[in-house]
Design a protein around this motif. Sequence first.
Motif, PDB file in Angstrom:
ATOM      1  N   LEU A   1      64.826  19.027  64.270  1.00 24.48           N
ATOM      2  CA  LEU A   1      64.610  19.933  63.139  1.00 24.48           C
ATOM      3  C   LEU A   1      63.876  21.194  63.575  1.00 24.48           C
ATOM      4  O   LEU A   1      64.168  22.296  63.115  1.00 24.48           O
ATOM      5  CB  LEU A   1      63.828  19.202  62.036  1.00 24.48           C
ATOM      6  CG  LEU A   1      63.519  20.020  60.784  1.00 24.48           C
ATOM      7  CD1 LEU A   1      64.786  20.544  60.130  1.00 24.48           C
ATOM      8  CD2 LEU A   1      62.727  19.192  59.783  1.00 24.48           C
ATOM      9  N   SER A   2      62.917  21.043  64.512  1.00 27.26           N
ATOM     10  CA  SER A   2      62.100  22.185  64.928  1.00 27.26           C
ATOM     11  C   SER A   2      62.946  23.313  65.517  1.00 27.26           C
ATOM     12  O   SER A   2      62.521  24.456  65.556  1.00 27.26           O
ATOM     13  CB  SER A   2      61.064  21.722  65.950  1.00 27.26           C
ATOM     14  OG  SER A   2      61.726  21.070  67.019  1.00 27.26           O
ATOM     15  N   GLU A   3      64.159  22.993  65.984  1.00 23.36           N
ATOM     16  CA  GLU A   3      65.000  24.026  66.610  1.00 23.36           C
ATOM     17  C   GLU A   3      65.840  24.809  65.612  1.00 23.36           C
ATOM     18  O   GLU A   3      66.506  25.782  65.969  1.00 23.36           O
ATOM     19  CB  GLU A   3      65.935  23.380  67.645  1.00 23.36           C
ATOM     20  CG  GLU A   3      65.209  23.016  68.921  1.00 23.36           C
ATOM     21  CD  GLU A   3      66.092  22.249  69.887  1.00 23.36           C
ATOM     22  OE1 GLU A   3      67.335  22.284  69.734  1.00 23.36           O
ATOM     23  OE2 GLU A   3      65.524  21.599  70.796  1.00 23.36           O
ATOM     24  N   CYS A   4      65.835  24.371  64.349  1.00 26.59           N
ATOM     25  CA  CYS A   4      66.691  25.027  63.352  1.00 26.59           C
ATOM     26  C   CYS A   4      66.011  26.276  62.799  1.00 26.59           C
ATOM     27  O   CYS A   4      64.869  26.222  62.353  1.00 26.59           O
ATOM     28  CB  CYS A   4      67.018  24.054  62.230  1.00 26.59           C
ATOM     29  SG  CYS A   4      67.940  24.833  60.902  1.00 26.59           S
ATOM     30  N   LYS A   5      66.725  27.399  62.838  1.00 33.69           N
ATOM     31  CA  LYS A   5      66.121  28.666  62.411  1.00 33.69           C
ATOM     32  C   LYS A   5      66.439  29.004  60.948  1.00 33.69           C
ATOM     33  O   LYS A   5      65.785  29.851  60.348  1.00 33.69           O
ATOM     34  CB  LYS A   5      66.626  29.808  63.307  1.00 33.69           C
ATOM     35  CG  LYS A   5      66.298  29.630  64.789  1.00 33.69           C
ATOM     36  CD  LYS A   5      64.828  29.913  65.089  1.00 33.69           C
ATOM     37  CE  LYS A   5      64.472  29.583  66.530  1.00 33.69           C
ATOM     38  NZ  LYS A   5      63.760  28.286  66.642  1.00 33.69           N
ATOM     39  N   SER A   6      67.485  28.372  60.395  1.00 32.25           N
ATOM     40  CA  SER A   6      67.881  28.767  59.044  1.00 32.25           C
ATOM     41  C   SER A   6      67.308  27.796  58.007  1.00 32.25           C
ATOM     42  O   SER A   6      66.980  26.660  58.340  1.00 32.25           O
ATOM     43  CB  SER A   6      69.410  28.793  58.942  1.00 32.25           C
ATOM     44  OG  SER A   6      69.935  27.616  59.496  1.00 32.25           O
ATOM     45  N   PRO A   7      67.181  28.226  56.750  1.00 28.50           N
ATOM     46  CA  PRO A   7      66.640  27.336  55.721  1.00 28.50           C
ATOM     47  C   PRO A   7      67.613  26.197  55.402  1.00 28.50           C
ATOM     48  O   PRO A   7      68.828  26.412  55.376  1.00 28.50           O
ATOM     49  CB  PRO A   7      66.451  28.249  54.510  1.00 28.50           C
ATOM     50  CG  PRO A   7      67.213  29.488  54.789  1.00 28.50           C
ATOM     51  CD  PRO A   7      67.497  29.570  56.241  1.00 28.50           C
ATOM     52  N   ILE A   8      67.067  25.009  55.189  1.00 30.14           N
ATOM     53  CA  ILE A   8      67.896  23.833  54.884  1.00 30.14           C
ATOM     54  C   ILE A   8      67.295  23.112  53.689  1.00 30.14           C
ATOM     55  O   ILE A   8      66.099  22.850  53.642  1.00 30.14           O
ATOM     56  CB  ILE A   8      67.893  22.839  56.080  1.00 30.14           C
ATOM     57  CG1 ILE A   8      68.453  23.468  57.345  1.00 30.14           C
ATOM     58  CG2 ILE A   8      68.634  21.546  55.701  1.00 30.14           C
ATOM     59  CD1 ILE A   8      69.955  23.564  57.421  1.00 30.14           C
ATOM     60  N   ARG A   9      68.169  22.775  52.725  1.00 35.62           N
ATOM     61  CA  ARG A   9      67.773  21.860  51.656  1.00 35.62           C
ATOM     62  C   ARG A   9      68.479  20.551  51.898  1.00 35.62           C
ATOM     63  O   ARG A   9      69.690  20.539  52.108  1.00 35.62           O
ATOM     64  CB  ARG A   9      68.195  22.400  50.292  1.00 35.62           C
ATOM     65  CG  ARG A   9      67.134  23.181  49.626  1.00 35.62           C
ATOM     66  CD  ARG A   9      67.554  23.499  48.211  1.00 35.62           C
ATOM     67  NE  ARG A   9      66.610  24.477  47.680  1.00 35.62           N
ATOM     68  CZ  ARG A   9      66.241  24.510  46.411  1.00 35.62           C
ATOM     69  NH1 ARG A   9      66.764  23.659  45.549  1.00 35.62           N
ATOM     70  NH2 ARG A   9      65.368  25.397  45.993  1.00 35.62           N
ATOM     71  N   GLY A  10      67.736  19.480  51.879  1.00 37.36           N
ATOM     72  CA  GLY A  10      68.387  18.198  52.141  1.00 37.36           C
ATOM     73  C   GLY A  10      67.478  17.035  51.811  1.00 37.36           C
ATOM     74  O   GLY A  10      66.532  17.174  51.053  1.00 37.36           O
ATOM     75  N   GLU A  11      67.792  15.898  52.392  1.00 37.72           N
ATOM     76  CA  GLU A  11      67.038  14.700  52.078  1.00 37.72           C
ATOM     77  C   GLU A  11      66.606  14.030  53.376  1.00 37.72           C
ATOM     78  O   GLU A  11      67.400  13.929  54.314  1.00 37.72           O
ATOM     79  CB  GLU A  11      67.931  13.746  51.270  1.00 37.72           C
ATOM     80  CG  GLU A  11      67.191  12.636  50.586  1.00 37.72           C
ATOM     81  CD  GLU A  11      67.151  12.799  49.070  1.00 37.72           C
ATOM     82  OE1 GLU A  11      67.465  13.891  48.545  1.00 37.72           O
ATOM     83  OE2 GLU A  11      66.795  11.803  48.406  1.00 37.72           O
ATOM     84  N   ILE A  12      65.350  13.591  53.423  1.00 39.76           N
ATOM     85  CA  ILE A  12      64.865  12.874  54.600  1.00 39.76           C
ATOM     86  C   ILE A  12      65.150  11.388  54.403  1.00 39.76           C
ATOM     87  O   ILE A  12      64.702  10.784  53.428  1.00 39.76           O
ATOM     88  CB  ILE A  12      63.360  13.097  54.818  1.00 39.76           C
ATOM     89  CG1 ILE A  12      63.087  14.595  55.019  1.00 39.76           C
ATOM     90  CG2 ILE A  12      62.862  12.301  56.018  1.00 39.76           C
ATOM     91  CD1 ILE A  12      61.620  14.949  55.018  1.00 39.76           C
ATOM     92  N   VAL A  13      65.927  10.835  55.325  1.00 39.83           N
ATOM     93  CA  VAL A  13      66.303   9.417  55.229  1.00 39.83           C
ATOM     94  C   VAL A  13      66.214   8.783  56.613  1.00 39.83           C
ATOM     95  O   VAL A  13      66.025   9.476  57.607  1.00 39.83           O
ATOM     96  CB  VAL A  13      67.767   9.240  54.736  1.00 39.83           C
ATOM     97  CG1 VAL A  13      67.938   9.733  53.322  1.00 39.83           C
ATOM     98  CG2 VAL A  13      68.741   9.928  55.679  1.00 39.83           C
ATOM     99  N   ILE A  14      66.373   7.473  56.654  1.00 42.20           N
ATOM    100  CA  ILE A  14      66.613   6.805  57.933  1.00 42.20           C
ATOM    101  C   ILE A  14      68.055   6.329  57.885  1.00 42.20           C
ATOM    102  O   ILE A  14      68.432   5.594  56.963  1.00 42.20           O
ATOM    103  CB  ILE A  14      65.651   5.625  58.135  1.00 42.20           C
ATOM    104  CG1 ILE A  14      64.232   6.165  58.302  1.00 42.20           C
ATOM    105  CG2 ILE A  14      66.063   4.807  59.371  1.00 42.20           C
ATOM    106  CD1 ILE A  14      63.168   5.104  58.315  1.00 42.20           C
ATOM    107  N   ARG A  15      68.852   6.783  58.823  1.00 40.35           N
ATOM    108  CA  ARG A  15      70.257   6.365  58.863  1.00 40.35           C
ATOM    109  C   ARG A  15      70.329   4.841  58.948  1.00 40.35           C
ATOM    110  O   ARG A  15      69.495   4.210  59.589  1.00 40.35           O
ATOM    111  CB  ARG A  15      70.958   6.969  60.086  1.00 40.35           C
ATOM    112  CG  ARG A  15      71.244   8.447  59.995  1.00 40.35           C
ATOM    113  CD  ARG A  15      71.834   8.905  61.319  1.00 40.35           C
ATOM    114  NE  ARG A  15      73.046   8.166  61.631  1.00 40.35           N
ATOM    115  CZ  ARG A  15      74.276   8.689  61.586  1.00 40.35           C
ATOM    116  NH1 ARG A  15      74.448   9.956  61.279  1.00 40.35           N
ATOM    117  NH2 ARG A  15      75.325   7.952  61.884  1.00 40.35           N
ATOM    118  N   GLU A  16      71.358   4.258  58.341  1.00 37.86           N
ATOM    119  CA  GLU A  16      71.442   2.794  58.332  1.00 37.86           C
ATOM    120  C   GLU A  16      71.632   2.220  59.732  1.00 37.86           C
ATOM    121  O   GLU A  16      71.087   1.170  60.056  1.00 37.86           O
ATOM    122  CB  GLU A  16      72.539   2.337  57.383  1.00 37.86           C
ATOM    123  CG  GLU A  16      72.011   2.416  55.967  1.00 37.86           C
ATOM    124  CD  GLU A  16      73.037   2.135  54.898  1.00 37.86           C
ATOM    125  OE1 GLU A  16      74.235   2.047  55.228  1.00 37.86           O
ATOM    126  OE2 GLU A  16      72.624   2.013  53.741  1.00 37.86           O
TER     127      GLU A  16
END
Length: 630
Positions: free
Chosen positions: A150-165
């Motif tokens: 995530l730290s490498e992403c420069k653009s704004p992101i809306r999303g959800e923090i999950v743990i993949r199954e």
Amino acid sequence: MLSFDPKTLTELQLAELIAYHDRKYWEDNSPEISDDDYDALTRALTALNPAHPLLRKVSAVTVASEGKVIHDNPMLSLDKAYSLEEVMEWAGKFARSKDEVILVQPKYDGISALWENGVLSTRGDGYTGEDISDKVPLIELESVAGIMPLSECKSPIRGEIVIREDDFRTLYSKIRNRNGQLYKNSRNAAAGIMGLKDISLMLLQKAKLTLVDYNLHSIQTTYGQLREEWQSFLEKIEALPYPMDGIVLKFSDQTLYESLGATAHHPRGAIAFKFSGIRCQSVLRSVEWSFGKNCLTPVAEIDPVEIGGVTIRHASLHNLQNILDKDLHIGDIVTVERAGDVIPYIVSAEPGEKRVSCLIENCPCCNAPLVRELPELRCINPDCFETRLRMLLSAVKNIGIERLGEPVLRRLMKTLNVRSLPDLFRLTASDFLRVEGFAALSAENLYREIQSARTVPDWQILASMNIKGIGPNIAKVILKAYPFHELRTMTAEQLAAIDGIGPERGKAMETEFRNGAEALDELLSCVTMLEQQQGNNGESKTICFTGKMPEKRSYYEKLAAKAGYEPVSTVTAALSVLVAADVNENSSKLQKARKSGVQILPLEEFLASVSGPEVQTSSSAPVQEDLFGF
Ligand SMILES: [Zn+2]
């Protein structure tokens, strides 16, 4: 399930209950009731007082925070729907035409978050969120641009923090919380980790969370198509490897979306369909293993639950692998889903208090030790009655004896000791009279049906050999590439090179062709084989039917197949022949055929061109021993 009907409670009682469960869920991170039950409570409160302040509160996970973040654009929660009808009502209210484009996205069951200018924040109450940037080292981003820290992403992101199954199954089988225990499920783990003041223990254990961009998985449809495609959306979205509790639908056109605005707490241009309308929790009581062609299939018996007005007692478990993946035990708490006409199945499970294994070691029919050939569990005893029955049933269907079903075949096996297709072909009408339930006419009919299947296209013979992985479609593909008489000498490499087979199956098929040589000789001695009609380009000739015909469609398709055609259901430019009940009709198939220059044949002409199966039902089918050059 709730032990009471929430509709019998007063507004005050409901409000107190909801506030209590909000605290258990959001603050203590140890919910006491299921999402379904919680939704039932809020719905009961909505019915009494839709303006109740508790309903307006946007609940948010309590996270160990570094500070507050004020959202420039409020992150509102979505209005909810619990049935397709409610979704259609919402879409119908705002869609400008049938062609209005709607986006369908997963509704993740995690922590909604915003990543902007190097700051990660939660939704909070929608207007002010918590700064959780200290968790960034644990988080991987999945966005349209790909996967990256995530730290490498420069653009704004809306999303959800999950743990993949998949991460939860693998990584988190070793990751322990501060008390040294494993996490119960991925939602608990995600919320638990996001609540930590110090993540060093998690970094040490290589814990990983994922921020999924809301726009990453998005299926496009229209208002007019929505109902028809509903089931396929549900299936596609559920196959994604994230914890989800529903799907989100929103209008694609940003101008429309914005013009619709929002109520105090929900945007109007989007809605969340909650799986709770189609899901329910129950307890796994036992597992029955039913016989299939090549394997034993597990079926769950559960405490009865009602979903969509239907009482459910059984649910599909697919195969052994699925049981192992979900670590299912009798006594576990399972989430069952029933959507549309799909057979109910178990979506997920949590360990129950008392757990008993649901696996079996021996065949319930013949008691032989079972073999694990993942994903399946198999009985490989060649004399196992139930396994034999399923294999023969499949062979019977593939060779084209359509009206011989399981109950009758079972009786033929028991009374007449039938074990193979050649056994069936050798029976006489008077043999059937010895079987329970047969009279002169039914015996004669079945005899004719079986005899008529003795003249048969090559691919149906191949498909009826019960070689794992070779059904009618693959059989056609193989026989397009190689003539039938070469099958037995084909190498694994040759087979593997055929589209849709691959090296592993190629190897297995080579062995099965060799082992099945004797059985094949015997089968070939009973039938007359028709080779595929080849078109100019070497492809087999395809045929399609249109219009109202005196007999069932399958009857004509069978005639065509016997004449070497491959029946198909749609008209394309590549179609060889379209047979029409009335060539002057204007059905879409006829229109298409005329436009593409496909040959159109009146039904009578088609019938005249093929000889019906009756003509070829003599028992004097030529012996074809020399076919393989032995
Ligand atoms: Zn068995």
